[in-house]
Design an enzyme around this catalytic site. Structure first.
Site, mmCIF file in Angstrom:
data_model
loop_
_atom_site.group_PDB
_atom_site.id
_atom_site.type_symbol
_atom_site.label_atom_id
_atom_site.label_comp_id
_atom_site.label_asym_id
_atom_site.label_seq_id
_atom_site.Cartn_x
_atom_site.Cartn_y
_atom_site.Cartn_z
ATOM 1 N N THR B 17 -26.723 96.689 -42.594
ATOM 2 C CA THR B 17 -25.593 95.833 -42.268
ATOM 3 C C THR B 17 -25.707 94.532 -43.051
ATOM 4 O OG1 THR B 17 -26.849 95.063 -40.370
ATOM 5 C CG2 THR B 17 -25.204 96.762 -39.972
ATOM 6 N N CYS B 18 -24.586 93.860 -43.197
ATOM 7 C CA CYS B 18 -24.530 92.600 -43.927
ATOM 8 C C CYS B 18 -25.472 91.578 -43.283
ATOM 9 C CB CYS B 18 -23.095 92.085 -43.894
ATOM 10 S SG CYS B 18 -22.827 90.658 -44.903
ATOM 11 N N PRO B 19 -26.271 90.802 -44.013
ATOM 12 C CA PRO B 19 -26.319 90.692 -45.469
ATOM 13 C C PRO B 19 -27.412 91.540 -46.113
ATOM 14 C CG PRO B 19 -27.558 88.895 -44.518
ATOM 15 C CD PRO B 19 -27.113 89.778 -43.375
ATOM 16 N N GLY B 20 -27.837 92.612 -45.457
ATOM 17 C CA GLY B 20 -28.914 93.452 -45.989
ATOM 18 C C GLY B 20 -28.715 93.892 -47.427
ATOM 19 N N ASP B 50 -19.255 89.379 -50.761
ATOM 20 C CA ASP B 50 -20.385 88.449 -50.923
ATOM 21 C C ASP B 50 -21.234 88.768 -52.159
ATOM 22 O OD1 ASP B 50 -21.900 90.540 -49.927
ATOM 23 O OD2 ASP B 50 -22.455 89.561 -48.056
#
Lengths: 380, 79
Positions: B17-20, B50
């Site tokens: 999941t973000c920001p992974g 991003d």
């Protein structure tokens, strides 16, 4: 006989051992189950205490208690280092034990390790509050720091207690104001992505507070190197930032045992995010920082995961179908200064709501830190 | 894989999941030579905004974003 081996005596491992001792009390007393907790450290350490050490509000001794005092007498406690995990043969090698240890159910709760040496110059140039030595060194440095540029840089992601860097900045701001030094100190907070925190709601909350309190915010700031002599941080984005006192959240890594056992990269165990069962081996679970799940590496996560794995193992022991699952529940108190805090609660895929900081929530955080020892005993 | 682009390095961040995915990319790009073409595989929609933002900040080139079923392939060249 079901042999349950738990590796690691932090929050996850200790809560799990005590929960199993309670849940499987009759089976253990009948000699049908053995719950063994293996840890290399004779002390259990409650790491959130370290946040308060730099401000002189706690000591490093407040963070630890002998693990023997916390573990139920039904648990077999082994103080030793696990040196190898063989998931094919279901055996563990220990440093001080000549023969291997067999298990039927294995839980890895080996935690996270700080790795400041992964960034050139960071160990020499940076301070941190993520361990006892670092927190004490920072306390001494901070006590003597009366003017200049204090930079809090989140260097490694993921890291333990994702709220702590924001908390530290808000606390140090308040602490310096109380001491009449804030006008002589410039404060900067840096974060690797395009906002102040991984969770958007916390990032928005922190950004507003930083603006109100005159804290500089630098985003997309990924530290490549620290020059301790020149007191400059250099980033992969080509930025340079001068500092007088650098407080950094160092890179973290998982356990070499995990990597060597083929259970996951970088020492984090690949697991099903709901059952916490390892994807690479049978009858292996991971909880706490070791488990690679999409939520915070936080004590509350380890605590709730331990409850789920205790239920699942108890079901297996009794021959019933395990139904307990982990939904990503995470609870964090966040200090917003020296005498106010807020509180967030969320689960997988959900953004937390950040409440208005208050004194009662600060007192609740301090109160929970004291009652944590009941959590470790599996009682709270 | 994009027909026109042949990556030297592929980063599989699917499921993170973000920001992974962005953090996976930043960690890897630090180790790569200029001219290396990278493919980032992601299931996090936020990566499509991003990652390009970071590439511009860090001075790397975005080559293409390919949308598949519930996942994206982001191609870039390290400068």
């Amino acid at each position: 006989m079901h042999r349950v081996a738990i590796v690691g005596g932090g929050t996850g491992g200790t809560v799990l051992a005590n929960r199993l001792a309670d849940e499987l009390r009759s089976e253990i007393e009948a000699g049908e189950v053995d719950v063994r907790l293996i840890t290399a450290d004779e002390n259990h350490v409650y790491k959130p205490t370290f946040l308060y050490v730099p401000f002189g509000k706690k000591t490093v001794d407040d963070a630890k208690r002998p693990i023997e005092e916390l573990v139920d007498r039904r648990v077999t406690l082994t103080i030793d280092e696990v040196t190898d995990v063989d998931t094919e043969r279901k055996r563990l090698s220990l440093a001080e034990r000549a023969t291997e240890l067999s298990y039927d159910h294995l839980v890895l709760a080996t935690g996270a390790t700080l790795e400041p040496e992964a960034v050139p110059g960071l160990a020499e140039g940076g301070h941190h509050f993520y361990g006892p030595d670092g927190a004490e060194a920072l306390r001494d440095e901070l006590a003597a720091f009366t003017e200049g540029h204090l930079v809090l840089s989140v260097v490694g992601v993921p890291h333990m207690c994702p709220a702590a860097p924001v908390e530290f900045v808000l606390m140090v701001d308040d602490w310096l104001r109380e001491r009449g030094l804030r006008e002589d100190v410039e404060l900067t907070y840096t974060y690797p992505i395009n906002r102040a925190h991984g969770l958007e709601s916390i990032a928005d909350w922190a950004s507003d507070l930083f603006e109100d309190r005159d804290v500089n915010l630098e985003t997309f700031f990924n530290v490549d190197e620290v020059d301790p002599d020149a007191e400059v941080v250099e980033t992969v984005e080509g930025k340079e930032l001068e500092y007088d006192l650098l407080v950094a959240i160092p890179p973290h890594r998982g356990s070499d045992l995990v990597t060597a056992a083929g259970l996951g990269e970088d020492g984090w165990v690949d697991v099903d995010r709901h059952t916490l069962e390892a994807t690479g081996a049978e009858d292996v679970y991971a909880i706490g920082d070791t488990a690679d799940v999409p939520t915070s590496k936080a004590g509350s996560v380890a605590h709730y995961e331990a409850g789920v794995v205790a239920d699942r193992i108890a079901s297996r022991v009794r021959g019933t179908v395990p139904t307990a699952t982990y939904d990503g529940k995470t609870v964090c108190f966040l200090e917003a200064g020296m005498d106010e805090a807020t509180f967030v609660e969320f689960e997988y895929g959900k953004e937390p709501y950040v409440r208005e900081p208050s004194k009662p929530l600060h007192w609740a955080k301090l109160g929970y830190n004291e009652s944590y020892w009941l959590t470790a005993r599996g009682l709270l | 894989m994009s027909d026109a682009i042949s990556p030297d390095v592929t980063i599989d961040s699917r499921g993170a999941t973000c920001p992974g995915p962005l953090m996976d990319l930043i960690g890897k790009v630090k180790t790569l030579e200029p001219g290396t073409v990278v493919e980032l595989q992601t299931t996090a929609r936020n990566s499509t905004t991003d990652v390009p933002e970071w590439l511009e900040e860090a001075g790397h080139d975005l080559l293409e974003i390919e949308e598949l079923d519930d996942e994206w392939r982001i191609y870039l060249e390290v400068n």
